[in-house]
Design an enzyme around this catalytic site. Structure first.
Site, PDB file in Angstrom:
ATOM      1  N   SER A 121     -18.640   2.391   6.081  1.00 52.93           N
ATOM      2  CA  SER A 121     -19.657   1.363   6.303  1.00 52.93           C
ATOM      3  C   SER A 121     -20.524   1.690   7.510  1.00 52.93           C
ATOM      4  O   SER A 121     -21.549   1.049   7.703  1.00 52.93           O
ATOM      5  CB  SER A 121     -19.031  -0.019   6.445  1.00 52.93           C
ATOM      6  OG  SER A 121     -17.804   0.030   7.079  1.00 52.93           O
ATOM      7  N   HIS A 142     -21.204   2.982  -0.976  1.00 49.94           N
ATOM      8  CA  HIS A 142     -20.746   1.878  -0.134  1.00 49.94           C
ATOM      9  C   HIS A 142     -20.577   0.606  -0.960  1.00 49.94           C
ATOM     10  O   HIS A 142     -21.557  -0.084  -1.280  1.00 49.94           O
ATOM     11  CB  HIS A 142     -21.737   1.668   1.026  1.00 49.94           C
ATOM     12  CG  HIS A 142     -21.290   0.644   2.016  1.00 49.94           C
ATOM     13  ND1 HIS A 142     -22.148  -0.219   2.644  1.00 49.94           N
ATOM     14  CD2 HIS A 142     -20.061   0.337   2.490  1.00 49.94           C
ATOM     15  CE1 HIS A 142     -21.470  -1.013   3.450  1.00 49.94           C
ATOM     16  NE2 HIS A 142     -20.199  -0.682   3.377  1.00 49.94           N
ATOM     17  N   GLU A 154     -24.318   0.486  -2.226  1.00 49.30           N
ATOM     18  CA  GLU A 154     -25.371   1.271  -1.581  1.00 49.30           C
ATOM     19  C   GLU A 154     -25.053   2.755  -1.817  1.00 49.30           C
ATOM     20  O   GLU A 154     -23.980   3.227  -1.427  1.00 49.30           O
ATOM     21  CB  GLU A 154     -25.421   0.977  -0.078  1.00 49.30           C
ATOM     22  CG  GLU A 154     -25.915  -0.432   0.227  1.00 49.30           C
ATOM     23  CD  GLU A 154     -25.871  -0.782   1.717  1.00 49.30           C
ATOM     24  OE1 GLU A 154     -26.730  -1.559   2.158  1.00 49.30           O
ATOM     25  OE2 GLU A 154     -24.967  -0.290   2.426  1.00 49.30           O
ATOM     26  N   ASN A 192     -25.943  -3.872   6.359  1.00 43.33           N
ATOM     27  CA  ASN A 192     -25.374  -4.090   7.690  1.00 43.33           C
ATOM     28  C   ASN A 192     -26.401  -3.966   8.802  1.00 43.33           C
ATOM     29  O   ASN A 192     -26.139  -4.360   9.932  1.00 43.33           O
ATOM     30  CB  ASN A 192     -24.195  -3.145   7.929  1.00 43.33           C
ATOM     31  CG  ASN A 192     -22.935  -3.686   7.265  1.00 43.33           C
ATOM     32  OD1 ASN A 192     -22.823  -4.873   7.001  1.00 43.33           O
ATOM     33  ND2 ASN A 192     -22.007  -2.802   6.977  1.00 43.33           N
TER      34      ASN A 192
END
Ligand code: NAI
Length: 484
Positions: A121, A142, A154, A192
Site C-alpha cells: 500500500s 493494490h 489499483e 491513499n
C-alpha cells in the site's frame, strides 16, 4: 508474456493474502498460498472455510461451489513450490527488503513469463523491482480490505513496467469482477493520497477545538454525504495503521506540509488508543456512540428573508452566506453587518458558524431559518471554510494535483475514490459541479488565513477556475449580444 493466468501464487497468509487467495480461487484459478510462517497458511485457509460456510448458510453459494473453491486452494510451504505460477501476488508484511528479497528469489524459481505483482500500500513498485533482471514485469496490484468485498484494485506502474503487463492485469481484474484503475507508482497511489485531507482536516478541527468529534463526524457524514465520519473511520481502520499511511505519504513527498501528520493522532497511537481493536481511540467503543447535539428547534415565527444569487440570503437583517474560506466574524466586521456562514450540505444536516459580534437572537433567527428548510443544524465555533467545504476543497485540490502530474486519468481518480472509499462523488466531477472558482477562492482564503503551504491551490485548479470564468463571461457576453 503469458496470457492465460491459470496458476496464481499468493504470498502472505495474513489479512490481505487470505482475502486475495479467496478471490482468485473463486475465479476458478489454481491458487498456491505461501507464507514464511506455516501456521499463517493454515489460519488463512481456516478463515476462508469459515467465510465460505457462512455464505453457504446464507444461500450465497452452493455446496458444489464451496467444494470447488476449497479444492483449488493449495497450501505450500516452500517458495520453490511456486515455480509454475503464472501470476504472483505478494501480500507479505509491508517491508521493502522482504519484498525485494522475495522477488529476487522468485526470479530464480519462476518462468520469465510469470507476472510479478505486489499488494503493497505504500512502497514504490520501482524500488521493489530494482534488483531484478526483468523489472518490466513487476507491477502493483493494490486490493482493498476486505479483498473479497471491495471492488477496487489499483494497478500500479513502476518506471520499468510495460504497458502490455498493465493491460493484461487490467483485463484480468475485470475478469475477476473487480474494478481496476491504473496509476503510476507515487506515494499513496490514488486512494491513499487523495483521501489524506479527509482525515487531516478532521484532526485539525479537533486540535483547534472547533467541535466535538461526534459533531465533526456528523458534519462529514450527514452533511458531506460521506459513508462514515473521518474520526470514526480512523478508529475502525486502526489509529496506528492510518497514522502510518499518513506518515508514509508525508515522507514520500519529502515532508510536504500538505500531508503533515496530526499530533493528536500521534498521541493516541503513543497511548495505545488504537481505535475499535483496542477498545478505545477517538471514541470509547465500550460505550454507546455519543449523540450529536444539534441546535434545539426554535419555535416557528415569521421571518423577513431576501434571497440573492450565489446562495446568499438575508434573514431578519443577518447576512447568510456560503463559506468562501473566511470567518463569519471577518465578514461581519468588513461589511458592518451581522453574519452567519454556512457549509456545503448534501444531506439533512448543515453546519453553521456565527460572527462573534452577532447577538444570540440574530444567530437564532438563522438557525430557525435553516430548520424551517428541514435541516438539522450544527452550530460550531467560527471556523474558516467550516468542516465539509474545506475538506472537500482539499480533496479536490489533491485529486487535481494527481491529475496534473499524470498519476492517473480523471476518470480513474473519480472511480477510485467512489469505489475504494465510497466517496459520494468523484472529486473531479465534484469540483466541476461545485465550481472551480469557488474551490480556488476557498483555498486561497484558507492559505491567507493560516499563512500555510498546506492550503496552496494546485496550478491546474487555477487554470480550471480561469477557464470556467472565461467560459462564463463569454456566455454572458453572447446573451447580452443576443439581446441587442
Ligand atoms: P498481515 O500482517 O496480516 O500479514 C502479513 C503476512 O506476511 C504474515 O502472515 C507474515 O507471516 C507474512 N510474511 C512476513 N514475511 C514473509 C516472507 N518473507 N515471506 C512470506 N510471508 C511473509 O498483513 P496484511 O494486512 O495482510 O498486509 C499485507 C500487505 O498488503 C502489505 O504490503 C500491506 O501494506 C498491504 N495492504 C494491506 C491492507 C490492509 O488493510 N491490511 C490493504 C491493502 C494493502
Amino acid at each position: 508474456m503469458t496470457t492465460t493466468l491459470h496458476t496464481v501464487a499468493v504470498i502472505g497468509g495474513g489479512t490481505m493474502g487470505a482475502g486475495i487467495a479467496e478471490v482468485a480461487a473463486q475465479q476458478g484459478k489454481r491458487v498456491k498460498l505461501y507464507d514464511i510462517n506455516p501456521t499463517a497458511v493454515t489460519g488463512a485457509i481456516e478463515g476462508i472455510i469459515q467465510r465460505l460456510d457462512s455464505r453457504l448458510q446464507r444461500g450465497k453459494i452452493s455446496a458444489a461451489q464451496r467444494g470447488a473453491i476449497l479444492a483449488s486452494l493449495i497450501p505450500v510451504y516452500q517458495l520453490s513450490d511456486l515455480a509454475d505460477a503464472d501470476l504472483v501476488i505478494e501480500a507479505a508484511v509491508e517491508n521493502l527488503e522482504i519484498k525485494q528479497q522475495l522477488f529476487e528469489k522468485l526470479e530464480a524459481i519462476c518462468s520469465e513469463k510469470t507476472l510479478f505483482t505486489s499488494n503493497t500500500s505504500s512502497i514504490s513498485i520501482t524500488n521493489i523491482a530494482r534488483h531484478l533482471a526483468f523489472p518490466q514485469r513487476v507491477a502493483g496490484l493494490h486490493f482493498f480490505n476486505p479483498a473479497p468485498v471491495m471492488k477496487l484494485v489499483e494497478v500500479v506502474r513502476g518506471v520499468e513496467t510495460t504497458e502490455t503487463i498493465i493491460q493484461q492485469l487490467v483485463d484480468e481484474m475485470h475478469r475477476w469482477g473487480k474494478q481496476p484503475v491504473t496509476c503510476h507508482s507515487t506515494p499513496g497511489f490514488i486512494v491513499n493520497r487523495v483521501a489524506r485531507p479527509f482525515y487531516a482536516e478532521a484532526w485539525r478541527a479537533l486540535e483547534d477545538r472547533v467541535a466535538a468529534p461526534e459533531v465533526i463526524d456528523s458534519a462529514l457524514r450527514d452533511a458531506g454525504g460521506f459513508a462514515m465520519g473521518p474520526l470514526a473511520l480512523t478508529d475502525l481502520i486502526g489509529q496506528d495503521v492510518n497514522f502510518a499511511v499518513t506518515c508514509s505519504v508525508y515522507h514520500g513527498f519529502w515532508q510536504d506540509r500538505r500531508f503533515l501528520p496530526s499530533l493528536a493522532q500521534q498521541s493516541l497511537v503513543s497511548a495505545g488508543r488504537l481505535g475499535k481493536k483496542s477498545g478505545r481511540g477517538v471514541y470509547d467503543w465500550s460505550l454507546p456512540h455519543p449523540e450529536v447535539i444539534a441546535e434545539k428547534t426554535v419555535a416557528s415565527r415569521v421571518q423577513k428573508v431576501n434571497v440573492y444569487p450565489a446562495g446568499k440570503r438575508e434573514v431578519d437583517g443577518v447576512s447568510v452566506v456560503p463559506t468562501e474560506g473566511e470567518t463569519a466574524t471577518c465578514l461581519a466586521v468588513r461589511h458592518q453587518q451581522p453574519t452567519v456562514v454556512y457549509d456545503l450540505s448534501l444531506g439533512s444536516t448543515i453546519v453553521l458558524a456565527a460572527a462573534s459580534t452577532n447577538t444570540r437572537q440574530q444567530t437564532e433567527s438563522v438557525v430557525h431559518y435553516f430548520q424551517q428548510q428541514g435541516k438539522t443544524v450544527l452550530l460550531i465555533t467560527d471556523y474558516p471554510g467550516l468542516l465539509v467545504s474545506r475538506t472537500v476543497a482539499m480533496i479536490i485540490n489533491e485529486a487535481l494535483d494527481a491529475l496534473q502530474k499524470g498519476i492517473a486519468s480523471a476518470e480513474d481518480i473519480d472511480i477510485a475514490m467512489q469505489t475504494g472509499v465510497n466517496y459520494p462523488k468523484g472529486p473531479l466531477a465534484w469540483g466541476g459541479e461545485w465550481g472551480w472558482g469557488r474551490v480556488l477562492t476557498l483555498l486561497e482564503n484558507l492559505q491567507h488565513y493560516y499563512g500555510e503551504e498546506r492550503y496552496r491551490p494546485c496550478p491546474l485548479l487555477r487554470q480550471k477556475a480561469l477557464l470556467a470564468h472565461y467560459a462564463l463571461s463569454r456566455s454572458t457576453q453572447s446573451v447580452e449580444v443576443s439581446h441587442v
